[in-house]
Scaffold this motif. Structure first.
Motif, PDB file in Angstrom:
ATOM      1  N   ALA A 255      40.388   5.770  52.733  1.00 59.65           N
ATOM      2  CA  ALA A 255      40.079   7.201  52.941  1.00 59.65           C
ATOM      3  C   ALA A 255      40.293   7.621  54.409  1.00 59.65           C
ATOM      4  O   ALA A 255      40.612   8.556  54.862  1.00 59.65           O
ATOM      5  CB  ALA A 255      38.803   7.668  52.364  1.00 59.65           C
ATOM      6  N   ALA A 256      39.696   6.810  55.211  1.00 59.87           N
ATOM      7  CA  ALA A 256      39.818   6.751  56.730  1.00 59.87           C
ATOM      8  C   ALA A 256      41.242   6.774  57.243  1.00 59.87           C
ATOM      9  O   ALA A 256      41.450   7.743  58.018  1.00 59.87           O
ATOM     10  CB  ALA A 256      38.835   5.843  57.417  1.00 59.87           C
ATOM     11  N   GLY A 257      41.895   6.104  56.744  1.00 61.61           N
ATOM     12  CA  GLY A 257      43.324   6.054  57.081  1.00 61.61           C
ATOM     13  C   GLY A 257      44.105   7.289  56.830  1.00 61.61           C
ATOM     14  O   GLY A 257      44.853   7.721  57.457  1.00 61.61           O
ATOM     15  N   ALA A 258      43.735   7.746  55.472  1.00 62.41           N
ATOM     16  CA  ALA A 258      44.402   8.994  55.113  1.00 62.41           C
ATOM     17  C   ALA A 258      44.131  10.098  55.855  1.00 62.41           C
ATOM     18  O   ALA A 258      44.880  11.095  56.204  1.00 62.41           O
ATOM     19  CB  ALA A 258      44.123   9.226  53.419  1.00 62.41           C
ATOM     20  N   SER A 259      42.688   9.965  56.445  1.00 59.34           N
ATOM     21  CA  SER A 259      42.154  11.202  57.182  1.00 59.34           C
ATOM     22  C   SER A 259      42.906  11.184  58.435  1.00 59.34           C
ATOM     23  O   SER A 259      43.252  12.335  58.851  1.00 59.34           O
ATOM     24  CB  SER A 259      40.746  11.088  57.047  1.00 59.34           C
ATOM     25  OG  SER A 259      40.124  12.076  58.077  1.00 59.34           O
ATOM     26  N   VAL A 260      43.130  10.022  59.041  1.00 54.80           N
ATOM     27  CA  VAL A 260      43.799   9.955  60.322  1.00 54.80           C
ATOM     28  C   VAL A 260      45.123  10.603  60.441  1.00 54.80           C
ATOM     29  O   VAL A 260      45.419  11.206  61.068  1.00 54.80           O
ATOM     30  CB  VAL A 260      43.818   8.300  60.900  1.00 54.80           C
ATOM     31  CG1 VAL A 260      44.806   8.112  62.094  1.00 54.80           C
ATOM     32  CG2 VAL A 260      42.372   8.014  61.045  1.00 54.80           C
ATOM     33  N   VAL A 261      45.820  10.247  59.326  1.00 56.71           N
ATOM     34  CA  VAL A 261      47.163  10.812  59.110  1.00 56.71           C
ATOM     35  C   VAL A 261      47.057  12.297  58.914  1.00 56.71           C
ATOM     36  O   VAL A 261      47.891  13.097  59.487  1.00 56.71           O
ATOM     37  CB  VAL A 261      47.883  10.135  57.773  1.00 56.71           C
ATOM     38  CG1 VAL A 261      49.266  10.770  57.564  1.00 56.71           C
ATOM     39  CG2 VAL A 261      48.145   8.678  58.042  1.00 56.71           C
ATOM     40  N   VAL A 262      46.287  12.657  57.978  1.00 60.79           N
ATOM     41  CA  VAL A 262      46.092  14.285  57.605  1.00 60.79           C
ATOM     42  C   VAL A 262      45.995  14.866  59.260  1.00 60.79           C
ATOM     43  O   VAL A 262      46.373  15.846  59.403  1.00 60.79           O
ATOM     44  CB  VAL A 262      44.850  14.526  56.778  1.00 60.79           C
ATOM     45  CG1 VAL A 262      44.650  15.795  56.969  1.00 60.79           C
ATOM     46  CG2 VAL A 262      45.309  13.984  55.466  1.00 60.79           C
TER      47      VAL A 262
ATOM     48  N   PHE B 238      32.871   6.470  62.673  1.00 62.96           N
ATOM     49  CA  PHE B 238      31.638   6.490  62.315  1.00 62.96           C
ATOM     50  C   PHE B 238      31.437   6.184  61.077  1.00 62.96           C
ATOM     51  O   PHE B 238      30.564   5.554  60.876  1.00 62.96           O
ATOM     52  CB  PHE B 238      31.009   7.668  63.101  1.00 62.96           C
ATOM     53  CG  PHE B 238      29.628   7.580  62.734  1.00 62.96           C
ATOM     54  CD1 PHE B 238      28.528   6.473  63.454  1.00 62.96           C
ATOM     55  CD2 PHE B 238      28.885   8.519  61.670  1.00 62.96           C
ATOM     56  CE1 PHE B 238      27.296   6.651  63.001  1.00 62.96           C
ATOM     57  CE2 PHE B 238      27.725   8.374  61.677  1.00 62.96           C
ATOM     58  CZ  PHE B 238      26.754   7.616  62.178  1.00 62.96           C
ATOM     59  N   TYR B 239      32.134   7.117  60.135  1.00 63.11           N
ATOM     60  CA  TYR B 239      31.891   6.829  58.956  1.00 63.11           C
ATOM     61  C   TYR B 239      32.144   5.562  58.103  1.00 63.11           C
ATOM     62  O   TYR B 239      31.641   4.926  57.195  1.00 63.11           O
ATOM     63  CB  TYR B 239      32.650   7.865  57.955  1.00 63.11           C
ATOM     64  CG  TYR B 239      31.939   9.291  58.122  1.00 63.11           C
ATOM     65  CD1 TYR B 239      30.792   9.507  58.800  1.00 63.11           C
ATOM     66  CD2 TYR B 239      32.424  10.397  57.267  1.00 63.11           C
ATOM     67  CE1 TYR B 239      30.118  10.799  58.747  1.00 63.11           C
ATOM     68  CE2 TYR B 239      31.834  11.619  57.247  1.00 63.11           C
ATOM     69  CZ  TYR B 239      30.716  11.957  57.914  1.00 63.11           C
ATOM     70  OH  TYR B 239      30.292  13.039  58.092  1.00 63.11           O
ATOM     71  N   VAL B 240      33.198   4.981  58.576  1.00 68.87           N
ATOM     72  CA  VAL B 240      33.771   3.368  58.153  1.00 68.87           C
ATOM     73  C   VAL B 240      32.622   2.607  58.596  1.00 68.87           C
ATOM     74  O   VAL B 240      32.118   1.722  58.006  1.00 68.87           O
ATOM     75  CB  VAL B 240      35.112   3.140  58.772  1.00 68.87           C
ATOM     76  CG1 VAL B 240      35.294   1.415  58.567  1.00 68.87           C
ATOM     77  CG2 VAL B 240      36.164   3.793  57.991  1.00 68.87           C
TER      78      VAL B 240
ATOM     79  N   ILE C  94      38.889  11.860  65.005  1.00 65.49           N
ATOM     80  CA  ILE C  94      38.838  10.367  64.454  1.00 65.49           C
ATOM     81  C   ILE C  94      37.828   9.487  64.839  1.00 65.49           C
ATOM     82  O   ILE C  94      37.398   8.908  64.065  1.00 65.49           O
ATOM     83  CB  ILE C  94      40.367   9.921  64.715  1.00 65.49           C
ATOM     84  CG1 ILE C  94      41.361  10.643  63.840  1.00 65.49           C
ATOM     85  CG2 ILE C  94      40.423   8.341  64.318  1.00 65.49           C
ATOM     86  CD1 ILE C  94      43.042  10.582  64.335  1.00 65.49           C
ATOM     87  N   LEU C  95      37.569   9.608  66.153  1.00 61.49           N
ATOM     88  CA  LEU C  95      36.532   8.951  66.684  1.00 61.49           C
ATOM     89  C   LEU C  95      35.241   9.259  66.223  1.00 61.49           C
ATOM     90  O   LEU C  95      34.144   8.436  66.147  1.00 61.49           O
ATOM     91  CB  LEU C  95      36.761   8.713  68.258  1.00 61.49           C
ATOM     92  CG  LEU C  95      37.827   8.225  68.727  1.00 61.49           C
ATOM     93  CD1 LEU C  95      37.924   8.478  70.453  1.00 61.49           C
ATOM     94  CD2 LEU C  95      37.950   6.480  68.594  1.00 61.49           C
TER      95      LEU C  95
END
Length: 126
Positions: free
Chosen positions: A99-106, A88-90, A82-83
């Protein structure tokens, strides 16, 4: 090496990763980007998920050996990614907040679930 724990972890990693990526993360992405990534993929989607499930199980096993706790191992791996990637991508403008929030959950759900299963199966006898 506990084969039962590795196999169970790979199955949990594969199922949770596939379902969460398919129904939570991918819908937050631009369809053109998804199509371009699919066209450039080295392996078919099912093979990529199967390979990543095995790699995740091996990494969970390795980090659990250092931390002594499967859930903690899952958290270490998830928070690191995540870090290093999502934040970084955000900041870099390559990924939106959805997309970043969804990735964090996944990442959190799939890796913590995998770590939990690894811990339970590696602690059980027979």
């Amino acid at each position: 090496m506990n084969i039962k724990a590795l196999l169970g972890t790979a199955i949990v990693s594969g199922v949770t990763g596939f379902l969460l990526n398919t129904y939570l993360f991918t819908p937050t992405l631009d369809p053109a980007d998804v199509a371009a990534a699919a066209a450039a993929a080295m392996l078919p989607r099912y093979a990529s998920h199967a390979l990543m499930s095995v790699i995740n199980a091996l990494m969970i096993s390795w980090v659990t050996g250092m931390t002594g706790n499967g859930v903690k191992a899952g958290l270490v791996i998830a928070v690191s990614q995540i870090l290093l990637v999502d934040v970084f991508y955000v900041l870099d403008g390559r990924r939106g907040l959805a997309a970043a929030g969804a990735s964090v959950v996944v990442l959190l759900v799939s890796l913590v679930a995998s770590g939990y299963i690894y811990g339970k199966l590696s602690a059980s006898k027979a």
